[in-house]
Structures are given as structure tokens and as C-alpha cells.
Design a protein around this motif. Structure first.
Motif, PDB file in Angstrom:
ATOM      1  N   VAL A 186     -22.753 -21.739   5.662  1.00  0.00           N
ATOM      2  CA  VAL A 186     -22.338 -21.896   4.271  1.00  0.00           C
ATOM      3  C   VAL A 186     -20.813 -21.861   4.226  1.00  0.00           C
ATOM      4  O   VAL A 186     -20.177 -21.017   4.873  1.00  0.00           O
ATOM      5  CB  VAL A 186     -22.934 -20.783   3.387  1.00  0.00           C
ATOM      6  CG1 VAL A 186     -22.494 -20.968   1.936  1.00  0.00           C
ATOM      7  CG2 VAL A 186     -24.451 -20.794   3.484  1.00  0.00           C
ATOM      8  N   GLY A 187     -20.228 -22.795   3.472  1.00  0.00           N
ATOM      9  CA  GLY A 187     -18.784 -22.821   3.340  1.00  0.00           C
ATOM     10  C   GLY A 187     -18.332 -22.333   1.981  1.00  0.00           C
ATOM     11  O   GLY A 187     -19.122 -21.837   1.175  1.00  0.00           O
ATOM     12  N   GLY A 188     -17.045 -22.481   1.725  1.00  0.00           N
ATOM     13  CA  GLY A 188     -16.506 -22.097   0.430  1.00  0.00           C
ATOM     14  C   GLY A 188     -16.415 -20.600   0.262  1.00  0.00           C
ATOM     15  O   GLY A 188     -16.376 -19.819   1.221  1.00  0.00           O
ATOM     16  N   GLU A 189     -16.350 -20.199  -1.006  1.00  0.00           N
ATOM     17  CA  GLU A 189     -16.217 -18.775  -1.314  1.00  0.00           C
ATOM     18  C   GLU A 189     -17.410 -17.976  -0.815  1.00  0.00           C
ATOM     19  O   GLU A 189     -17.278 -16.833  -0.360  1.00  0.00           O
ATOM     20  CB  GLU A 189     -16.049 -18.569  -2.824  1.00  0.00           C
ATOM     21  CG  GLU A 189     -14.747 -19.079  -3.395  1.00  0.00           C
ATOM     22  CD  GLU A 189     -14.800 -20.585  -3.650  1.00  0.00           C
ATOM     23  OE1 GLU A 189     -15.842 -21.196  -3.325  1.00  0.00           O
ATOM     24  OE2 GLU A 189     -13.797 -21.135  -4.150  1.00  0.00           O
ATOM     25  N   LEU A 190     -18.613 -18.578  -0.889  1.00  0.00           N
ATOM     26  CA  LEU A 190     -19.804 -17.867  -0.427  1.00  0.00           C
ATOM     27  C   LEU A 190     -19.749 -17.632   1.085  1.00  0.00           C
ATOM     28  O   LEU A 190     -20.137 -16.572   1.582  1.00  0.00           O
ATOM     29  CB  LEU A 190     -21.063 -18.660  -0.801  1.00  0.00           C
ATOM     30  CG  LEU A 190     -22.405 -17.949  -0.623  1.00  0.00           C
ATOM     31  CD1 LEU A 190     -22.439 -16.653  -1.417  1.00  0.00           C
ATOM     32  CD2 LEU A 190     -23.543 -18.860  -1.050  1.00  0.00           C
ATOM     33  N   GLY A 191     -19.236 -18.608   1.833  1.00  0.00           N
ATOM     34  CA  GLY A 191     -19.080 -18.434   3.267  1.00  0.00           C
ATOM     35  C   GLY A 191     -18.084 -17.336   3.605  1.00  0.00           C
ATOM     36  O   GLY A 191     -18.288 -16.547   4.536  1.00  0.00           O
ATOM     37  N   GLU A 192     -16.972 -17.275   2.856  1.00  0.00           N
ATOM     38  CA  GLU A 192     -16.001 -16.205   3.083  1.00  0.00           C
ATOM     39  C   GLU A 192     -16.606 -14.838   2.784  1.00  0.00           C
ATOM     40  O   GLU A 192     -16.316 -13.850   3.469  1.00  0.00           O
ATOM     41  CB  GLU A 192     -14.774 -16.447   2.210  1.00  0.00           C
ATOM     42  CG  GLU A 192     -13.977 -17.692   2.601  1.00  0.00           C
ATOM     43  CD  GLU A 192     -12.772 -17.890   1.704  1.00  0.00           C
ATOM     44  OE1 GLU A 192     -12.572 -17.027   0.803  1.00  0.00           O
ATOM     45  OE2 GLU A 192     -12.035 -18.871   1.890  1.00  0.00           O
ATOM     46  N   LEU A 193     -17.453 -14.799   1.748  1.00  0.00           N
ATOM     47  CA  LEU A 193     -18.116 -13.538   1.420  1.00  0.00           C
ATOM     48  C   LEU A 193     -19.016 -13.083   2.565  1.00  0.00           C
ATOM     49  O   LEU A 193     -19.037 -11.897   2.929  1.00  0.00           O
ATOM     50  CB  LEU A 193     -18.931 -13.698   0.137  1.00  0.00           C
ATOM     51  CG  LEU A 193     -19.721 -12.464  -0.326  1.00  0.00           C
ATOM     52  CD1 LEU A 193     -18.787 -11.294  -0.611  1.00  0.00           C
ATOM     53  CD2 LEU A 193     -20.555 -12.804  -1.554  1.00  0.00           C
TER      54      LEU A 193
END
Length: 661
Positions: free
Chosen positions: A237-244
Motif C-alpha cells: 500500500v502506498g501513500g499516507e496509508l503506506g507510511e502509517l
């Protein structure tokens, strides 16, 4: 929980977006399923209708060509026409001709092209009665054969109003129609599957991008809360969810490292603590805050007879002996209730009794308010108590024994000093003789005390192979003159070829000196003192009821390791049963009862100590007025020295156990 409640709970876990997507997917699926079903049903119906029309037209065509031949009875030509027609048509599977009675007389390809009577069939068709009345309306039906679906056409043959029979055709489905129907069906199914695939892909995309990561993250947080720091989330998963998710994994890794470091330190500390407790000479028991056993070291298990038992989780009071439990119950309850922090209990229990000192100490947290457990330390004071008591008795007895000769010496010396001029030479000589005798008595007492002290020390005495006969004969030469003066017979009976023993020459000489001296002392004039030495067991011991019936009875030896037995018997005054029980105690003298002879009362104690050093013990049998017999067994040459030392220590310990009572 019922299945409805479980289903409702499972449904409530999904988000609103997921629920709406699931409902939309279900509605579209049901709609497309209905449309596809109707389309396939219509295609199938059209294909069947086309096959029926084709079969009817083909049957009417062939019937028009063969009816004149049937009317003329030209079976050969009929067979030839039917055969050519069957061969020219790929869709025609069979052709049957039946007479007005329904009996089949020609069949292609079942029948032959010949019309001979031997080739006629004997099968019969069962057809509706009204079929002959409507020659322009054939009977059409379809059935499923092993080779596929077949359309049956039954055409009545009528010539000039006369019913000639029935022609039956078997027609394969129209390949063109079948191909068209199959294509239509495949396209419909493909469209249906495509829609389903799109719906599923949409749901999967939603689950992968939003729903699944959120649920996985929630599950991971719950695992971390439960202490499972090894939890990791691996989702593309990328984006903000991936960073989370990456931040969550980094946090879990740091927590796992911290936990591993703490566990390693705690494990090392626990191992050190358990090793220390296990190797303690004193007993140790760890309790929890409720008084249940958490850990007990081997010493505590031995003291309380807990060997081989699973004690973890058991109540301490319930596992202790009754008397000891009564002593500890009140102090333990006071520690559990935080009434005090420590307790010291000293008690005796067991058979033989043991003296124990039990120290209870509460274990609290860093604040000192919460009770975490109780540490119990058990010290076995039995040996210390016995040694103190023995020391007290020994000092008391020695003091008493020393005081008497010292008092006598002082009294007679003072008399000689103060009244020397008033005493005659005979009285002076008598006083000096008494003082000399008391000095000898005092010397013997001191020597016996020193001998006993050496025997009770931790000194290891050396045992070497030796001839026992020489030691006995030396003792007899020492006492031969005294025996002759008392007119006491002194005899020694032994095999000239006695085996060598393992012993200490000086110590055994002291044993023979004490035993022979005591026997001679208590044997009256005209008595007899005998010494015997022989291997033991030299013969087996037979018990009643086990004697063989043969004239020469025999049995196995009662001991696999023979020794050399020495017996010393006298015909003296004997010893009563009460005195026999105490004869080997220090400072106990039989002459206190008979008032005939003097002694230190340490001789037989020394004998017992010396023989214990040789891994054996002295025994006796006596009867007042008859005499006494003392005997003991000595190890033969070649015996294990370490085993003898072990037996010596065991006998010494056995001597201490009854004293604890």
C-alpha cells in the motif's frame, strides 16, 4: 451464541462503504444471473424448435419418395433408396420401416440392404392410434442417447387411402444451429463472468486499498497491546496509508528489541537466582502472596520428604507435617496479612526428631506496600544441637571424672604435707601409693579422652593388609601374667591359615587391649577367657522349613563378601539388659552397679569408635552370672577402602540420629 448473533456481529465489523459495496454487488449479481438464465433458456428453446422443423421436413420428404415403393412391396428397391438417403445425409442417424402392425422389417443401418426374410427384424413399435389418421402431421420427439441428443420422427405412410405402416427417422441436431446456439451461450456466459470479475475486482481493490489495511492495522494494534511485539504488517500500500503501516512496523521492531533485552536480563537473573537457591546448604522455599509454593530447593525437599513431588501451586501449610504446620500457620498468616515483615520459628519434628530453624521474610515491591511473596529459609540445627549437648555432657563427665582423682591426690598430699611428722612410715607409704594410683587413674582418663577425641575427629585413618593373629597374640602376652595371677584361663582358638585383613595395627591393638582387659577384670578367680577368630560366614544359615532332605544339607552363602569374625568370651559376672543398652556410652561403668572394679567408662566407647573406622560395629551377648561375649567382623584383604570409609561415616551418622531424640 446462536449463528444469527454470530452473523450479525460479523456484519457489524464492516464499514458502511464495505456494506454498500457488498449490497450493490449482490443486487447486480442477482440481476445478471436472471438475465443470463432467460437468455440461455430462449436460445435453447429456439435451437430445439429449429431441430423439430428440420426433422419434420426431412421425414415428409423421404416419406413421399418411399411410399410408392412400400405400396408396390419392392423391399429391395426400398432398402436401396433408404441406404442412399442415409449415406447422403450427415444428419440422418437411422431409418426404420414398420408394417401396419408396428413390426419393423427394415432398418438402416441396423438392417441390411437385402429384403430376404432371414434379415427381417422382429422388433415392434408402439405408436399412438391416431398417427395413421394424420399422415401430414408426423410424430416428433427428442431423446438423449449415449452419442448425444437425437430427434425421432415417425411419419405414417398412406397410399390411396391405405395405411401402409410407419417410417421412423433418427436425426442429429442441426450443426449450424448448434454452433450458433453455442456461440450465443458462450458470449452470454462470458458477459456474465466479466461482470462478476469486474465486481469482484472492485471489491478486492476496495479491500486492498482501504478496508484490509485498516483491519490489519487494527489487528496489529491489538496484538501489540497483548504483548506480541513480533507482529509486522506487510501490505503493498502506498501513500499516507503506506507510511502509517511503515511507522507501525518500526514501532513494533523497537518494542520487540526492548522486550528481548529485558527478557534476556530477567532470564539471566532468574537463572542465577535459581542456581543460588538450588546450591544453598540450607533449605529454601519461595511462596507467592497467597502462601502457595513457587520454588523449593533440593535441601528443603529432603528435609520435608518432598522428593519427586510436584509442589508448584500447592499450599505450604497443606504440604508440611502436621506438627510443623501448626507451628508455622500463625507466623505465615501474619506475614500474608502484612501484620509483620519477618518471623523466626524454631521447632522439632519428625522421627527421629530434627531441630529446625525456619525464617520467614516477606518480599515487597519497590514502594514497600504490595506483598509479592514470602521467602522461607530452613536451617537444620540437629547436628549443632547434638554437638552442643554432647559437648556439655562430655565436659560435665570429664570434669566429674577428673575431680575425684584430683581431690584424692590433693587430700593425701596435703595430709602428708601437714601431718608428715605425725605419720608412720607405713602410713606415708600407703598415702603415697594411693596418690600414685590416683595419678595413674588420672593418666588413663586423660589418655582415653585423647583417644576418643582423635577417633571423633575428621582424621582419615589408613587401613593396610595385616596378620590379625600377631596382634591377638601380642595382646595375650600382655595380659598373660595378670591372668595367671587371677588363675583365669586364657585361650585363643583360630585356624593357622587365617586370611589377612584390612585394618590399622595400632587401633586394633587398642581394641583387643580394652576388650581383653575388661573381660579379665570382670572374670572371677578360676574363670576362663577365650578368643576365637574364623571367617564369617563360613557356613550358610538355614531357616526352619528350608533344610534340604539330603543327608548332606547345603545352601547358598548368606553374604557374598565373607569377613573375619573375632569373638571374646568370658565367664564373668555378666551384664544386665539395662546395662547392655548403655554399655557403649561414654563414662558409663558397670562397676557403678556391682562396685567391684574401677575404670574410666570410656573403653567400650573407644572400641566402638575404632571399629566404626573399620566399617563394622561391635556386638555383645551377656547374661548375669554366666558371662559375656563380644564379637565383631573385620574386612578381608582386598576390600574396597572407599566403601569401608563410607560405611564408617554412615554408622557414625546412625549413631547421631538416635541421640537427636
Amino acid at each position: 451464541m446462536s449463528w444469527r448473533q454470530a452473523l450479525n456481529r460479523w456484519w457489524q465489523e464492516f464499514s458502511l462503504q464495505t456494506k454498500l459495496l457488498a449490497v450493490a454487488t449482490l443486487v447486480v449479481s442477482l440481476l445478471m444471473t436472471g438475465i443470463t438464465f432467460l437468455a440461455l433458456n430462449g436460445i435453447q428453446r429456439d435451437a430445439q424448435l429449429g431441430d423439430t422443423r428440420y426433422a419434420r421436413d426431412l421425414g415428409l420428404l423421404l416419406s413421399a419418395n418411399v411410399t410408392p415403393l412400400v405400396a408396390e412391396g419392392n423391399d429391395r428397391e426400398l432398402a436401396a433408396v433408404a441406404d442412399r438417403f442415409w449415406r447422403s445425409s450427415r444428419s440422418l442417424r437411422y431409418v426404420f420401416f414398420a408394417d401396419p402392425e408396428g413390426v419393423i422389417y427394415l432398418g438402416i443401418p441396423i438392417g441390411a440392404s437385402s429384403g430376404s426374410s432371414e434379415l427381417l427384424l422382429s422388433r415392434r413399435l408402439e405408436l399412438p392410434e391416431d398417427l395413421r389418421k394424420r399422415p401430414d402431421t408426423p410424430l416428433i420427439r427428442q431423446h438423449l442417447s449415449p452419442d448425444g441428443q437425437v430427434t425421432d420422427v415417425f411419419v405414417p405412410m398412406v397410399s390411396e387411402g391405405k395405411y401402409l405402416g410407419v417410417m421412423a427417422l433418427g436425426i442429429n441436431p442441426n450443426e449450424t444451429l448448434l454452433a450458433s446456439a453455442a456461440l450465443t451461450r458462450e458470449v452470454t456466459v462470458a458477459v456474465f463472468i466479466s461482470i462478476w470479475v469486474l465486481v469482484i475486482l472492485g471489491a478486492v481493490f476496495n479491500a486492498l486499498t482501504i478496508t484490509r489495511p485498516v483491519k490489519e492495522l487494527l489487528q496489529g494494534v491489538r496484538s501489540i497491546t497483548g504483548g506480541k511485539f513480533e507482529t509486522r504488517l506487510a501490505l503493498p500500500v502506498g501513500g499516507e496509508l503506506g507510511e502509517l503501516l511503515e511507522g507501525f512496523n518500526a514501532m513494533a521492531a523497537q518494542l520487540e528489541d526492548y522486550k528481548a533485552a529485558n527478557i534476556e536480563e530477567l532470564t539471566a537473573a532468574q537463572v542465577k537466582q535459581e542456581s543460588l537457591i538450588a546450591t544453598m546448604a540450607d533449605g529454601a522455599v519461595l511462596l507467592d502472596a497467597e502462601g502457595a509454593i513457587v520454588l523449593a530447593n533440593p535441601t528443603a525437599r529432603r528435609l520435608f520428604r518432598w522428593e519427586g513431588r510436584k509442589l508448584e501451586g500447592s499450599d505450604l501449610i497443606a504440604e508440611l507435617p502436621e506438627r510443623l504446620a501448626m507451628e508455622l500457620q500463625s507466623p505465615l498468616e501474619s506475614l500474608i496479612c502484612s501484620a509483620r515483615d519477618s518471623a523466626d520459628v524454631r521447632c522439632r519434628f519428625g522421627e527421629p526428631p530434627r531441630t529446625l530453624r525456619i525464617v520467614l521474610q516477606s518480599v515487597r515491591d519497590a514502594t514497600g506496600e504490595s506483598l509479592k511473596g514470602i521467602a522461607v529459609t530452613i536451617q537444620d540445627l540437629s547436628r549443632e544441637v547434638e554437638l552442643n549437648a554432647a559437648q556439655s555432657r562430655f565436659i560435665s563427665n570429664v570434669s566429674h571424672e577428673l575431680r575425684t582423682p584430683l581431690f584424692n591426690i590433693k587430700s593425701y598430699v596435703e595430709t602428708l604435707h601437714d601431718l608428715g611428722d605425725q605419720l608412720t612410715e607405713a602410713e606415708k607409704k600407703e598415702f603415697l601409693g594411693i596418690a600414685n594410683d590416683e595419678t595413674d587413674r588420672l593418666t588413663r582418663l586423660v589418655n582415653d579422652v585423647l583417644d576418643l577425641s582423635r577417633l571423633e575427629s575428621e582424621r582419615v585413618w589408613t587401613l593396610e593388609p595385616m596378620e590379625l593373629t600377631a596382634a591377638i597374640e601380642q595382646t595375650l602376652r600382655t595380659y598373660r601374667l595378670n591372668a595367671d595371677e587371677k588363675e583365669v584361663g586364657l585361650d585363643f582358638h583360630a585356624d593357622p591359615q587365617l586370611p589377612r585383613i584390612l585394618g590399622n595395627w595400632d587401633l586394633l591393638l587398642q581394641v583387643f587391649d580394652n576388650l581383653v582387659g575388661n573381660a579379665l577384670k570382670f572374670t572371677p578367680k578360676g574363670g576362663r577367657l577365650q578368643l576365637r577368630a574364623y571367617p564369617w560366614p563360613d557356613l550358610c544359615q538355614l531357616t526352619p522349613g528350608t533344610e534340604p532332605n539330603s543327608e548332606s544339607p547345603s545352601c547358598e552363602l548368606t553374604s557374598p563378601l565373607p569377613r573375619l569374625r573375632i569373638e571374646i568370651s568370658d565367664s564373668g559376672c555378666g551384664i544386665s539388659e539395662a546395662d547392655q543398652e548403655r554399655i557403649f556410652e561414654r563414662f558409663y561403668r558397670v562397676e557403678n552397679a556391682v562396685h567391684t572394679e574401677a575404670g574410666t567408662g570410656l573403653g567400650l566407647s573407644i572400641v566402638r569408635g575404632i571399629l566404626e573406622k573399620h566399617g563394622t560395629q561391635v556386638r555383645m551377648a551377656s547374661e548375669p552370672g554366666t558371662g559375656s561375649t563380644f564379637w565383631f567382623d573385620l574386612p578381608l584383604e582386598g576390600s574396597d577402602n572407599d566403601e569401608l570409609q563410607l560405611l564408617s561415616e554412615r554408622r557414625r551418622y546412625d549413631q547421631l540420629e538416635p541421640a537427636n531424640a
